[in-house]
Design a protein around this motif. Structure first.
Motif, mmCIF file in Angstrom:
data_model
loop_
_atom_site.group_PDB
_atom_site.id
_atom_site.type_symbol
_atom_site.label_atom_id
_atom_site.label_comp_id
_atom_site.label_asym_id
_atom_site.label_seq_id
_atom_site.Cartn_x
_atom_site.Cartn_y
_atom_site.Cartn_z
ATOM 1 N N ASN A 88 0.818 -1.214 0.000
ATOM 2 C CA ASN A 88 0.000 0.000 0.000
ATOM 3 C C ASN A 88 0.850 1.261 0.000
ATOM 4 O O ASN A 88 0.367 2.345 -0.282
ATOM 5 C CB ASN A 88 -0.922 0.014 1.228
ATOM 6 N N SER A 89 2.122 1.133 0.351
ATOM 7 C CA SER A 89 3.014 2.284 0.447
ATOM 8 C C SER A 89 3.844 2.426 -0.818
ATOM 9 O O SER A 89 4.369 1.448 -1.352
ATOM 10 C CB SER A 89 3.944 2.130 1.655
ATOM 11 N N LYS A 90 3.921 3.641 -1.315
ATOM 12 C CA LYS A 90 4.756 3.923 -2.490
ATOM 13 C C LYS A 90 5.893 4.866 -2.128
ATOM 14 O O LYS A 90 6.503 5.472 -3.000
ATOM 15 C CB LYS A 90 3.899 4.529 -3.609
ATOM 16 N N ASN A 91 6.152 4.974 -0.840
ATOM 17 C CA ASN A 91 7.190 5.889 -0.378
ATOM 18 C C ASN A 91 8.584 5.354 -0.657
ATOM 19 O O ASN A 91 8.820 4.146 -0.703
ATOM 20 C CB ASN A 91 7.047 6.118 1.129
ATOM 21 N N ILE A 92 9.502 6.285 -0.842
ATOM 22 C CA ILE A 92 10.932 5.972 -0.881
ATOM 23 C C ILE A 92 11.623 7.104 -0.114
ATOM 24 O O ILE A 92 11.298 8.276 -0.298
ATOM 25 C CB ILE A 92 11.469 5.857 -2.322
ATOM 26 N N THR A 93 12.510 6.756 0.781
ATOM 27 C CA THR A 93 13.160 7.771 1.610
ATOM 28 C C THR A 93 14.020 8.691 0.741
ATOM 29 O O THR A 93 14.394 8.338 -0.381
ATOM 30 C CB THR A 93 14.049 7.118 2.675
ATOM 31 N N PHE A 94 14.313 9.851 1.284
ATOM 32 C CA PHE A 94 15.167 10.808 0.572
ATOM 33 C C PHE A 94 16.513 10.170 0.243
ATOM 34 O O PHE A 94 16.995 10.251 -0.886
ATOM 35 C CB PHE A 94 15.373 12.061 1.429
ATOM 36 N N LEU A 95 17.119 9.491 1.242
ATOM 37 C CA LEU A 95 18.407 8.840 1.016
ATOM 38 C C LEU A 95 18.272 7.695 0.023
ATOM 39 O O LEU A 95 19.134 7.512 -0.850
ATOM 40 C CB LEU A 95 18.967 8.317 2.345
ATOM 41 N N GLY A 96 17.187 6.928 0.135
ATOM 42 C CA GLY A 96 16.974 5.821 -0.798
ATOM 43 C C GLY A 96 16.824 6.306 -2.220
ATOM 44 O O GLY A 96 17.351 5.701 -3.164
ATOM 45 N N CYS A 97 16.111 7.413 -2.392
ATOM 46 C CA CYS A 97 15.938 8.002 -3.719
ATOM 47 C C CYS A 97 17.280 8.489 -4.264
ATOM 48 O O CYS A 97 17.592 8.305 -5.443
ATOM 49 C CB CYS A 97 14.934 9.151 -3.631
ATOM 50 N N GLU A 98 18.070 9.098 -3.391
ATOM 51 C CA GLU A 98 19.385 9.599 -3.799
ATOM 52 C C GLU A 98 20.303 8.463 -4.224
ATOM 53 O O GLU A 98 20.992 8.545 -5.254
ATOM 54 C CB GLU A 98 20.002 10.376 -2.639
ATOM 55 N N ILE A 99 20.309 7.378 -3.459
ATOM 56 C CA ILE A 99 21.149 6.223 -3.786
ATOM 57 C C ILE A 99 20.698 5.591 -5.095
ATOM 58 O O ILE A 99 21.518 5.236 -5.954
ATOM 59 C CB ILE A 99 21.119 5.195 -2.641
ATOM 60 N N GLN A 100 19.377 5.440 -5.264
ATOM 61 C CA GLN A 100 18.853 4.840 -6.489
ATOM 62 C C GLN A 100 19.225 5.669 -7.716
ATOM 63 O O GLN A 100 19.640 5.129 -8.748
ATOM 64 C CB GLN A 100 17.336 4.681 -6.403
ATOM 65 N N ALA A 101 19.099 6.991 -7.605
ATOM 66 C CA ALA A 101 19.447 7.870 -8.727
ATOM 67 C C ALA A 101 20.926 7.771 -9.067
ATOM 68 O O ALA A 101 21.303 7.706 -10.244
ATOM 69 C CB ALA A 101 19.071 9.310 -8.397
ATOM 70 N N ILE A 173 5.602 13.999 -4.989
ATOM 71 C CA ILE A 173 5.172 12.852 -5.798
ATOM 72 C C ILE A 173 6.009 12.813 -7.080
ATOM 73 O O ILE A 173 5.906 13.691 -7.943
ATOM 74 C CB ILE A 173 3.681 12.934 -6.142
ATOM 75 N N VAL A 174 6.854 11.803 -7.212
ATOM 76 C CA VAL A 174 7.679 11.611 -8.408
ATOM 77 C C VAL A 174 6.850 10.827 -9.412
ATOM 78 O O VAL A 174 6.493 9.670 -9.154
ATOM 79 C CB VAL A 174 8.978 10.855 -8.075
ATOM 80 N N ASN A 175 6.555 11.423 -10.541
ATOM 81 C CA ASN A 175 5.704 10.779 -11.539
ATOM 82 C C ASN A 175 6.527 9.807 -12.383
ATOM 83 O O ASN A 175 6.743 9.992 -13.576
ATOM 84 C CB ASN A 175 5.039 11.835 -12.429
ATOM 85 N N HIS A 176 7.003 8.764 -11.710
ATOM 86 C CA HIS A 176 7.850 7.752 -12.340
ATOM 87 C C HIS A 176 7.839 6.510 -11.456
ATOM 88 O O HIS A 176 7.307 6.548 -10.343
ATOM 89 C CB HIS A 176 9.274 8.278 -12.495
ATOM 90 N N PHE A 177 8.440 5.412 -11.966
ATOM 91 C CA PHE A 177 8.484 4.215 -11.125
ATOM 92 C C PHE A 177 9.833 4.042 -10.433
ATOM 93 O O PHE A 177 10.051 3.072 -9.726
ATOM 94 C CB PHE A 177 8.119 2.955 -11.930
ATOM 95 N N PHE A 178 10.751 5.000 -10.630
ATOM 96 C CA PHE A 178 12.001 5.027 -9.864
ATOM 97 C C PHE A 178 12.533 6.449 -9.878
ATOM 98 O O PHE A 178 12.049 7.309 -10.618
ATOM 99 C CB PHE A 178 13.032 4.037 -10.421
ATOM 100 N N CYS A 179 13.521 6.711 -9.028
ATOM 101 C CA CYS A 179 14.094 8.050 -8.919
ATOM 102 C C CYS A 179 15.108 8.260 -10.035
ATOM 103 O O CYS A 179 16.200 7.685 -10.013
ATOM 104 C CB CYS A 179 14.761 8.233 -7.557
#
Length: 306
Positions: A88-101, A173-179
């Motif tokens: 149910n959650s679509k959250n990604i932490t700020f650090l997680g988003c940064e690492i993924q990018a 809200i990032v309109n994508h499926f990954f950062c």
């Protein structure tokens, strides 16, 4: 959530690739199957090249690096996509988003450069066979791989550090499926037009130059093949080069369309569809097109199974 000077601790929300529904579940299952097949293909290829001494050549060394990158590349986005789809959650932490990018940029850039080096390897093997052992020594191969990793990681680090220190004072809200960097720019509340020129320059250097090198290399290869070969040799060379060019074009054209356009010209739905090609389809096709249909690889598979 604060506006203006927002805390960097605030999570991002990934909108995802699909919405819930019967057809969406079918597409979700298809994505999972493609991910599993791509992972299996690349793992098998890396293991084959490691255990079979007949495949310890510059070409297969570069191919093993490509497969390793593809394994990490597809694993950077799809697991998070599947987790968000099932939860149910679509959250990604700020650090997680940064690492993924950062990881995604580093791997994508490394693959782009590595594909260029692989075409150069084939050019030397066919056009300069007598000098090939010297021009593609083990030391030079390691230099190519190291330079690809280093330059791409440095580029990714610079872009990631810059983007994530910008003020995200709009919706999270990032309109994508990954950062991905282009998908984050619409959330920034200051003008990013000057920075987009930096993205364009990076895209031209890391994506366009290797692609042009591939086109030039295969043009030389086909010229030499048509001068010295007849019949089946020409047909096989044309088939091999064309399949390599199709897969390379799929990767370079889709990534260039994402990283060389200003964000004002981006369509979120179009970006998602295009991203599927270079995040999922390309890692799926690379091992099959470059290696698994190769007779040397199939013989190595038979020896391993025997």
């Amino acid at each position: 959530m604060k506006m203006g000077n927002q805390s960097v601790e605030t999570d991002f929300i990934l909108s995802g690739l699909f919405q819930y529904g019967q057809m969406d579940m079918f597409l979700f299952v298809a994505i999972v199957i493609l991910f599993s097949v791509a992972l299996m293909e690349n793992i098998i290829l890396v293991l084959l090249i490691q255990v079979d001494t007949r495949l310890h050549t510059p070409m297969y060394f570069l191919l093993s690096q490509l497969s390793f990158i593809d394994m990490m590349y597809i694993s950077t986005t799809v697991p998070k996509l599947t987790t968000n789809f099932l939860s149910n959650s679509k959250n990604i932490t700020f650090l997680g988003c940064e690492i993924q990018a950062f990881v995604f940029l580093a791997l994508g850039g490394t693959e782009a450069l590595l594909l260029g080096f692989m075409s150069y390897d084939r050019y030397l093997a066919i056009c300069h066979p007598l000098r090939y052992p010297i021009l593609m020594s083990k030391k030079i191969c390691w230099f190519m791989v190291t330079s690809a990793w280093t330059s791409s990681s440095t580029n990714a680090l610079v872009h990631t550090l810059y983007v994530f220190q910008l003020p995200f004072c709009r919706s999270r809200i990032v309109n994508h499926f990954f950062c991905e960097v282009p998908s984050l720019l619409p959330l920034v509340c200051q003008d990013t037009s000057q920075y987009e020129y930096t993205i364009l320059l990076s895209g031209l250097i890391i994506l366009l130059l290797p692609f042009l090198a591939i086109l030039a290399s295969y043009a030389q290869v086909l010229t030499v093949v048509f001068q010295i070969s007849l019949g089946k040799g020409q047909t096989k060379a044309v088939s091999t080069c064309s399949s390599h060019l199709i897969v390379a074009s799929l990767f370079y054209v889709t990534t260039l369309s994402t990283y060389t356009r200003p964000h004002s010209m981006h369509s979120p739905e179009q970006d998602k569809a295009v991203a599927v090609f270079y995040t999922i389809i390309t890692p799926l096709l690379n091992p099959f097109i470059y290696s698994l249909r190769n007779k040397e690889v199939t013989r190595a598979m038979r020896r391993l199974l025997a």
